[in-house]
Design a protein around this motif. Structure first.
Motif, PDB file in Angstrom:
ATOM      1  N   ASN A  25      75.114  30.012  29.160  1.00 47.58           N
ATOM      2  CA  ASN A  25      75.768  30.325  30.434  1.00 47.58           C
ATOM      3  C   ASN A  25      74.960  29.830  31.631  1.00 47.58           C
ATOM      4  O   ASN A  25      75.497  29.232  32.566  1.00 47.58           O
ATOM      5  N   TRP A  26      73.656  30.106  31.617  1.00 46.99           N
ATOM      6  CA  TRP A  26      72.819  29.751  32.765  1.00 46.99           C
ATOM      7  C   TRP A  26      72.750  28.241  32.966  1.00 46.99           C
ATOM      8  O   TRP A  26      72.904  27.750  34.088  1.00 46.99           O
ATOM      9  N   TRP A  27      72.533  27.487  31.911  1.00 44.26           N
ATOM     10  CA  TRP A  27      72.390  26.043  32.051  1.00 44.26           C
ATOM     11  C   TRP A  27      73.713  25.380  32.400  1.00 44.26           C
ATOM     12  O   TRP A  27      73.754  24.420  33.172  1.00 44.26           O
ATOM     13  N   LEU A  28      74.813  25.899  31.878  1.00 37.62           N
ATOM     14  CA  LEU A  28      76.119  25.363  32.241  1.00 37.62           C
ATOM     15  C   LEU A  28      76.389  25.595  33.727  1.00 37.62           C
ATOM     16  O   LEU A  28      76.923  24.724  34.421  1.00 37.62           O
ATOM     17  N   ALA A  29      76.000  26.756  34.248  1.00 37.83           N
ATOM     18  CA  ALA A  29      76.246  27.099  35.648  1.00 37.83           C
ATOM     19  C   ALA A  29      75.325  26.359  36.602  1.00 37.83           C
ATOM     20  O   ALA A  29      75.700  26.095  37.746  1.00 37.83           O
ATOM     21  N   THR A  30      74.104  26.021  36.167  1.00 34.62           N
ATOM     22  CA  THR A  30      73.106  25.479  37.093  1.00 34.62           C
ATOM     23  C   THR A  30      72.715  24.035  36.811  1.00 34.62           C
ATOM     24  O   THR A  30      72.165  23.373  37.695  1.00 34.62           O
ATOM     25  N   GLY A  31      72.974  23.547  35.614  1.00 33.38           N
ATOM     26  CA  GLY A  31      72.495  22.215  35.256  1.00 33.38           C
ATOM     27  C   GLY A  31      73.407  21.095  35.671  1.00 33.38           C
ATOM     28  O   GLY A  31      72.951  19.960  35.897  1.00 33.38           O
ATOM     29  N   PHE A  32      74.724  21.381  35.826  1.00 37.84           N
ATOM     30  CA  PHE A  32      75.687  20.283  35.966  1.00 37.84           C
ATOM     31  C   PHE A  32      76.720  20.488  37.078  1.00 37.84           C
ATOM     32  O   PHE A  32      77.623  19.669  37.213  1.00 37.84           O
ATOM     33  N   GLU A  33      76.636  21.594  37.842  1.00 35.79           N
ATOM     34  CA  GLU A  33      77.654  21.925  38.854  1.00 35.79           C
ATOM     35  C   GLU A  33      79.035  22.063  38.220  1.00 35.79           C
ATOM     36  O   GLU A  33      80.054  21.666  38.800  1.00 35.79           O
ATOM     37  N   LEU A  34      79.073  22.619  37.029  1.00 33.63           N
ATOM     38  CA  LEU A  34      80.326  22.845  36.329  1.00 33.63           C
ATOM     39  C   LEU A  34      80.579  24.345  36.201  1.00 33.63           C
ATOM     40  O   LEU A  34      79.622  25.131  36.118  1.00 33.63           O
ATOM     41  N   ILE A  90      68.632  29.475  41.590  1.00 34.24           N
ATOM     42  CA  ILE A  90      68.754  29.078  40.181  1.00 34.24           C
ATOM     43  C   ILE A  90      67.810  29.904  39.320  1.00 34.24           C
ATOM     44  O   ILE A  90      68.168  30.350  38.220  1.00 34.24           O
ATOM     45  N   ALA A  91      66.585  30.129  39.837  1.00 32.86           N
ATOM     46  CA  ALA A  91      65.629  30.966  39.105  1.00 32.86           C
ATOM     47  C   ALA A  91      66.123  32.405  39.012  1.00 32.86           C
ATOM     48  O   ALA A  91      65.999  33.049  37.958  1.00 32.86           O
ATOM     49  N   LEU A  92      66.702  32.933  40.095  1.00 32.07           N
ATOM     50  CA  LEU A  92      67.197  34.306  40.085  1.00 32.07           C
ATOM     51  C   LEU A  92      68.421  34.466  39.188  1.00 32.07           C
ATOM     52  O   LEU A  92      68.674  35.561  38.671  1.00 32.07           O
ATOM     53  N   LEU A  93      69.171  33.393  39.027  1.00 33.79           N
ATOM     54  CA  LEU A  93      70.348  33.476  38.157  1.00 33.79           C
ATOM     55  C   LEU A  93      69.968  33.579  36.683  1.00 33.79           C
ATOM     56  O   LEU A  93      70.773  34.049  35.881  1.00 33.79           O
ATOM     57  N   LEU A  94      68.768  33.142  36.325  1.00 38.80           N
ATOM     58  CA  LEU A  94      68.372  33.235  34.913  1.00 38.80           C
ATOM     59  C   LEU A  94      68.318  34.691  34.445  1.00 38.80           C
ATOM     60  O   LEU A  94      68.965  35.033  33.439  1.00 38.80           O
ATOM     61  N   PRO A  95      67.580  35.598  35.123  1.00 38.24           N
ATOM     62  CA  PRO A  95      67.644  37.007  34.674  1.00 38.24           C
ATOM     63  C   PRO A  95      69.028  37.620  34.866  1.00 38.24           C
ATOM     64  O   PRO A  95      69.407  38.539  34.126  1.00 38.24           O
ATOM     65  N   SER A  96      69.782  37.125  35.849  1.00 38.18           N
ATOM     66  CA  SER A  96      71.134  37.662  36.059  1.00 38.18           C
ATOM     67  C   SER A  96      72.040  37.324  34.888  1.00 38.18           C
ATOM     68  O   SER A  96      72.761  38.194  34.364  1.00 38.18           O
ATOM     69  N   PHE A  97      72.019  36.060  34.472  1.00 38.69           N
ATOM     70  CA  PHE A  97      72.808  35.679  33.299  1.00 38.69           C
ATOM     71  C   PHE A  97      72.227  36.300  32.023  1.00 38.69           C
ATOM     72  O   PHE A  97      72.970  36.548  31.071  1.00 38.69           O
TER      73      PHE A  97
END
Length: 306
Positions: A230-239, A142-149
């Motif tokens: 984008n990041w919070w939608l992908a990681t915050g809710f499993e949506l 989840i942390a690595l996805l932040l710079p990716s997004f």
């Protein structure tokens, strides 16, 4: 039509593409890396035949290997063909990092508002809270996805609301530039037979981002907002975000859609919901009102007696 140099008055000392050619160039900038890497991505089992990422590794590959080359192509074109400063793409905020981080916070807040609105309307049900916190490996991803997004979202803002918007505005007008940017953005996010609400949401997403950069005079805030969204939608809710699943447990709450697709967004995720469309309409109207109020206040100050 009145041409205008957005973001920076510095001239282009090279060749600016014709208005009709600029959108085609942008599509080429986006498509070239995708086409060039498609066979390799499939050979690595990172994408399927339709170009969708496979698993978490595929998502990382999509966010890095397809967007980074597009960014380099646009920056090279701006610097060596148009021969104008890179800052003329909207990199002109006095405190860029602060502006970007504020945008991230707003992005997290606004997508949370949309998701919770769908939940309150009965379109989502909760199936567990904060399961990602029980998995160190998930937290790392989840942390690595932040710079990716951040890369993916920033590249989209740079090429659409930075390069294409400013290029067309210098040749024609701001209003035509906004329309072309939003049409091309919608086209590149379009899938055959998708519901009209998803198409409308993509178009309004772009209009909202255009309104943001025109209101603030830079792209840093919009880059941050797009990243946080984008990041919070992908990681915050499993949506899913734009139809793509991160395959990670939720940081906040795992939500599952229930009911009609027009409410839940279906396979697209919350961005395909009519409530998300409503958010963009209200957001665009609010930014336009703020811009108009600021203009009226400025005129009143100018006309007031010295």
């Amino acid at each position: 039509m009145t041409p205008i140099a957005l973001f920076s008055p510095e001239p282009a000392r090279g060749w600016l593409p014709w208005v009709w050619l600029a959108p085609i160039l942008l599509i080429v900038f986006v498509a070239a890396p995708v086409i060039a890497l498609d066979g390799w991505m499939q050979a690595q089992h990172w994408s399927d035949a339709r170009g969708y990422p496979i698993g978490l590794a595929g998502l990382y590959a999509l966010l890095w290997f397809t967007f980074a080359p597009t960014l380099l192509l646009v920056l090279a074109w701006t610097r060596w063909i148009e021969r104008r400063p890179i800052r003329s793409l909207g990199f002109v905020a006095p405190a860029p990092l602060k502006t970007f981080l504020q945008g991230v916070a707003i992005g997290v807040g606004t997508i949370t508002l949309v998701v919770f609105s769908i939940w309150a309307a009965g379109g989502l049900r909760a199936e567990g809270w904060g399961s990602a916190w029980r998995s160190p490996a998930s937290l790392l991803h989840i942390a690595l996805l932040l710079p990716s997004f951040a890369l993916q979202s920033s590249v989209e803002e740079i090429i659409f609301r930075g390069w294409l918007l400013s290029t067309v505005a210098r040749k024609a007008s701001v209003w035509l530039a906004v329309l072309l940017v939003s049409l091309v953005f919608t086209f590149l996010h379009y899938s055959p037979h998708q519901p009209w609400l998803i198409t409308m949401s993509s178009f309004l997403f772009s209009l909202f981002a255009c309104a943001w950069v025109l209101r603030t005079g830079n792209i840093w805030g919009a880059m941050g907002w797009h990243t946080g969204w984008n990041w919070w939608l992908a990681t915050g809710f499993e949506l899913p975000v734009t139809g793509i699943d991160a395959h990670l447990p939720a940081l906040l709450v795992a939500l599952r859609p229930q009911g009609m697709d027009a409410l839940t967004g279906g396979a697209e995720g919350p961005e395909g919901s009519f409530l998300c469309v409503g958010f963009f309409v209200v957001g665009i109207a609010w930014i336009a009102w703020r811009r108009r109020r600021a203009t009226v206040s400025s005129l009143q100050v100018e006309r007031s007696p010295g």
